[in-house]
Scaffold this active site. Structure first.
Site, PDB file in Angstrom:
ATOM      1  N   ASP A   9       0.811  -1.216   0.000  1.00 22.85           N
ATOM      2  CA  ASP A   9       0.000   0.000   0.000  1.00 22.85           C
ATOM      3  C   ASP A   9       0.844   1.264   0.000  1.00 22.85           C
ATOM      4  O   ASP A   9       2.060   1.217   0.194  1.00 22.85           O
ATOM      5  CB  ASP A   9      -0.973   0.006   1.198  1.00 22.85           C
TER       6      ASP A   9
ATOM      7  N   ASN B 231      -7.086  -3.258  14.361  1.00 26.53           N
ATOM      8  CA  ASN B 231      -8.491  -3.516  14.013  1.00 26.53           C
ATOM      9  C   ASN B 231      -8.639  -4.710  13.067  1.00 26.53           C
ATOM     10  O   ASN B 231      -9.716  -4.954  12.546  1.00 26.53           O
ATOM     11  CB  ASN B 231      -9.129  -2.263  13.388  1.00 26.53           C
TER      12      ASN B 231
ATOM     13  N   HIS C  16      -7.028  -5.132  10.137  1.00 29.02           N
ATOM     14  CA  HIS C  16      -6.818  -4.887   8.700  1.00 29.02           C
ATOM     15  C   HIS C  16      -5.552  -5.580   8.202  1.00 29.02           C
ATOM     16  O   HIS C  16      -4.621  -5.840   8.962  1.00 29.02           O
ATOM     17  CB  HIS C  16      -6.835  -3.390   8.362  1.00 29.02           C
TER      18      HIS C  16
ATOM     19  N   GLU D 114      -9.600  -2.144   5.436  1.00 28.05           N
ATOM     20  CA  GLU D 114     -10.179  -1.943   6.762  1.00 28.05           C
ATOM     21  C   GLU D 114     -11.377  -2.875   6.986  1.00 28.05           C
ATOM     22  O   GLU D 114     -11.924  -3.427   6.028  1.00 28.05           O
ATOM     23  CB  GLU D 114     -10.615  -0.476   6.899  1.00 28.05           C
TER      24      GLU D 114
HETATM   25  P1  PGA Z   1       2.406  -1.854  12.442  1.00 28.57           P
HETATM   26  O1  PGA Z   1       1.222  -1.787  11.404  1.00 28.57           O
HETATM   27  O2  PGA Z   1       3.387  -2.841  11.885  1.00 28.57           O
HETATM   28  O3  PGA Z   1       2.979  -0.468  12.472  1.00 28.57           O
HETATM   29  O4  PGA Z   1       1.848  -2.297  13.743  1.00 28.57           O
HETATM   30  C1  PGA Z   1       0.620  -2.961  10.970  1.00 28.57           C
HETATM   31  C2  PGA Z   1      -0.604  -2.631  10.187  1.00 28.57           C
HETATM   32  O5  PGA Z   1      -1.268  -1.627  10.481  1.00 28.57           O
HETATM   33  O6  PGA Z   1      -0.941  -3.395   9.261  1.00 28.57           O
END
Ligand code: PGA
Length: 250
Positions: free
Chosen positions: A67, A136, A138, A143
């Site tokens: 992304d 959450n 995702h 999301e």
């Molecule tokens: P993080 O993010 O590695 O910074 O915890 C993971 C994500 O949001 O997919």
């Protein structure tokens, strides 16, 4: 889903890097799906260490990232394009023109998603996809509520995601509201997937992931339907799961 239980973030990073290195050795022209965020930084550091010491070559490797934010230029230090150069690409021998991130200049640029799909197809699909998980649930920036059949597309970020990522920006208003994300259906086409989960903040969602049915409210739950997913989780991330009564988590 196979679970590899490790002690710490460092061990998770080492094990993940070993799997990636094995993939590259087995298939030097592998297509690697890469992730950003805090979680994979240690994995990339291990890849860099290995490159320096053992000269594992990335000359034929191709990478596609999950992304990118919309509205940040590539040279913005908060962009994922910049992150990938800083954290990995500048330190290994991968040709820059073999590294791809989705990108869209504005939320109206709908063809950007289709173009990224075509690109991944033209590379022959993803051999090994690295994933993190949001608090959450995702994966990528897909999301909760995103259709499991979603292709790569422009997505609106959940407020909780913007808040979780605000730590990288000086103020909340600077955190982009939209991103372009590899779709869930695209991620699921990867031949092999590694999900990295570290830290106490991820303990509730990892527990939910193991106890829930496959449902769009928890995007990562779709991974249960994939034939080759390995979760590498550290003790902090596993803390709730291991406490929950009668839990069978492998
Ligand atoms: P993080 O993010 O590695 O910074 O915890 C993971 C994500 O949001 O997919």
């Amino acid at each position: 889903m196979k679970l590899i239980e490790v002690q710490s973030y460092d061990e998770m990073s080492k094990v993940a890097a070993e799997i990636m290195i094995e993939q590259i050795k087995t298939k030097p022209n592998s297509v690697l799906g890469l992730a950003t965020g805090g979680t994979p930084i240690g994995t990339y550091q291990n890849l860099i260490k290995d490159f320096t010491k053992n000269k594992t070559s990335y000359e034929k490797v191709m990478t596609v990232n999950l992304d990118e934010y919309i509205g940040l230029e590539k040279d913005n230090p908060q962009s994922y394009s910049y992150y990938m150069k800083e954290q990995l690409f500048n330190h290994i021998n991968i040709p820059e023109n073999q590294t791809y991130l989705p990108s869209a200049k504005s939320v109206e640029e709908e063809e950007a998603g289709r173009n990224y799909e075509k690109l991944i197809d033209s590379l022959g699909g993803i051999d090994l996809q690295i994933l993190g998980i949001g608090e959450n649930g995702h994966i990528g920036f897909n999301e909760p509520g995103t259709s499991f059949s979603s292709p790569t597309s422009i997505v609106k970020l959940a407020e909780s995601t913007r808040e979780a990522n605000a730590r990288y920006f000086t103020k909340m208003e600077e955190v982009p509201t939209h991103a372009i994300s590899m779709g869930i259906s695209t991620i699921m086409k990867s031949r092999k997937i590694i999900l990295l989960v570290s830290g106490v903040k991820k303990a509730p969602i990892l527990n939910q992931l193991f106890h829930t049915d496959v449902k769009e409210d928890l995007p990562a739950s779709i991974l249960k339907k994939h034939p080759d997913v390995t979760i590498i989780a550290d003790q902090e991330a596993l803390s709730i799961l291991k406490e929950s009564k009668g839990s069978v988590y492998s």
